[in-house]
Design a protein around this motif. Sequence first.
Motif, PDB file in Angstrom:
ATOM      1  N   SER A   5       0.826  -1.216   0.000  1.00 54.45           N
ATOM      2  CA  SER A   5       0.000   0.000   0.000  1.00 54.45           C
ATOM      3  C   SER A   5       0.853   1.256   0.000  1.00 54.45           C
ATOM      4  CB  SER A   5      -0.925   0.007   1.220  1.00 54.45           C
ATOM      5  OG  SER A   5      -0.165   0.105   2.424  1.00 54.45           O
ATOM      6  N   ILE A   6       2.156   1.088   0.223  1.00 51.57           N
ATOM      7  CA  ILE A   6       3.076   2.224   0.258  1.00 51.57           C
ATOM      8  C   ILE A   6       3.866   2.254  -1.043  1.00 51.57           C
ATOM      9  CG2 ILE A   6       5.022   3.294   1.455  1.00 51.57           C
ATOM     10  CD1 ILE A   6       4.104   1.856   3.983  1.00 51.57           C
ATOM     11  N   ALA A   7       3.800   3.367  -1.730  1.00 52.78           N
ATOM     12  CA  ALA A   7       4.512   3.503  -3.005  1.00 52.78           C
ATOM     13  C   ALA A   7       6.017   3.505  -2.770  1.00 52.78           C
ATOM     14  CB  ALA A   7       4.091   4.794  -3.702  1.00 52.78           C
ATOM     15  N   PRO A   8       6.788   2.931  -3.679  1.00 51.69           N
ATOM     16  CA  PRO A   8       8.239   2.958  -3.537  1.00 51.69           C
ATOM     17  C   PRO A   8       8.767   4.381  -3.640  1.00 51.69           C
ATOM     18  CG  PRO A   8       7.628   2.147  -5.705  1.00 51.69           C
ATOM     19  CD  PRO A   8       6.367   2.245  -4.915  1.00 51.69           C
ATOM     20  N   TYR A   9       9.967   4.574  -3.130  1.00 53.81           N
ATOM     21  CA  TYR A   9      10.580   5.897  -3.161  1.00 53.81           C
ATOM     22  C   TYR A   9      10.834   6.314  -4.605  1.00 53.81           C
ATOM     23  CZ  TYR A   9      14.150   9.525  -2.895  1.00 53.81           C
ATOM     24  OH  TYR A   9      14.859  10.683  -3.050  1.00 53.81           O
ATOM     25  N   SER A  10      10.585   7.552  -4.886  1.00 56.75           N
ATOM     26  CA  SER A  10      10.854   8.071  -6.221  1.00 56.75           C
ATOM     27  C   SER A  10      11.437   9.468  -6.108  1.00 56.75           C
ATOM     28  CB  SER A  10       9.567   8.112  -7.064  1.00 56.75           C
ATOM     29  OG  SER A  10       8.636   9.019  -6.489  1.00 56.75           O
TER      30      SER A  10
END
Length: 418
Positions: A5-10
Amino acid sequence: MLDRSIAPYSSSISSIQLPSLSSVSLTNGIKIHYLINPSLQVFRLEIIFSAGSYFGEKFGQSFFVSKTLNLGTSKKSAKEVAEEFEKLGGFLEISQNLERLNITLHGLSAFFKEQVDNLLEIIADPTFPEDELKVQKNISKQSLMVNLEKTSFEANRIFRSGLYGDHVFGKSLGFEDIDEIERNDLISFFEKNIRNSGFEVFISGNFTEADIEYVSGQLKCFNIILRTKEVVTPGFFPKFKDRIDKEGNIQCSLRLGKRMINRKHPDFYKFMVTNTILGGYFGSRLMKNIREEKGLTYGISSVLTPMGADGIWNIGADVNKDNLDLAEIEIEKEIANLKEKGTNANELNLVKSYINGSILNSMNTVFEAMDKHKALIFEGLPICFYDDLIDKILEVKEKDVLEIANKYFDDYSIVIVG
């Protein structure tokens, strides 16, 4: 455990740098450009002539030269030529377009010199066998018969013809063109546009400086007569609308567009962003409306294709014949909406990120980097074009999108086939 549910770092892309190109100019005018990547076990060598369809006395000469150039020399049959490459783990591709003829050799680095020798024999001593030409003409006729049943193929032909008229850029290979080509036409085209003509060489992958010296030594023997070969495009034609009905076809192909700017134009960067918003990626307005919301097509796109001194802007979609009118209305509605309201900060930033990510992704390999260098050379672009591209994209503002939409998205032509 991974929390999906947590987007990867970008992070945003601030700049890119195209690998520097090394070049050698031989005394006979041939230029060799190269990029070395020693981590690979393969190389790609391209020889590119200004020998596209534009330069033929008959339309189809360049095409059939590209199909038969490697089908026999005075010492080897077509089968023997193919075997020479295959036994060393290499293969050859020859293609052409309106402006250039491209000979591409893919090979294993361990057999670099042997493969180069095989390639240069083909360029120096092709025979264009009559029986091989006959086979290629029959294949081309069969392919054309199949393609003419496709509404998309016919729509593209009519659209390009409407934009360029009788000019070569508006022509497509037809049955009469195929029938008129003879072996002597191929020999004549080869003598005028390939033998003793200047060309550029592009080598990428794993090879050594010694390999470059070997290629240079082999190419120095070519007696080159440098000729100025300029491509001139015709004047602009009035906008048009063509409707070709094909009984029994459930599907229609729609093409909407006009002749447009190319990468040299100062508006290119702003146009690139504006066009992507309209129909240049999967999340574009045309895709959301025509495909996702209304289900009128599997796919729709808006593309800018450089062509000589200008380019072609083209919106293309294949739709059910019953949905054609609605699709056309919705496309024009999206264009009108972009011209009236422009974009907003969220959409603009999303598209900028998409474009910059696509640019970065298109430079993953040494072969892709070389493709970028080829575009710089053949389109006469400054060496800093790709290095500056990210900054230019990031500089585009909301008001620029509104300005570009109103400046360019009008007076377009429409072709419908089906």
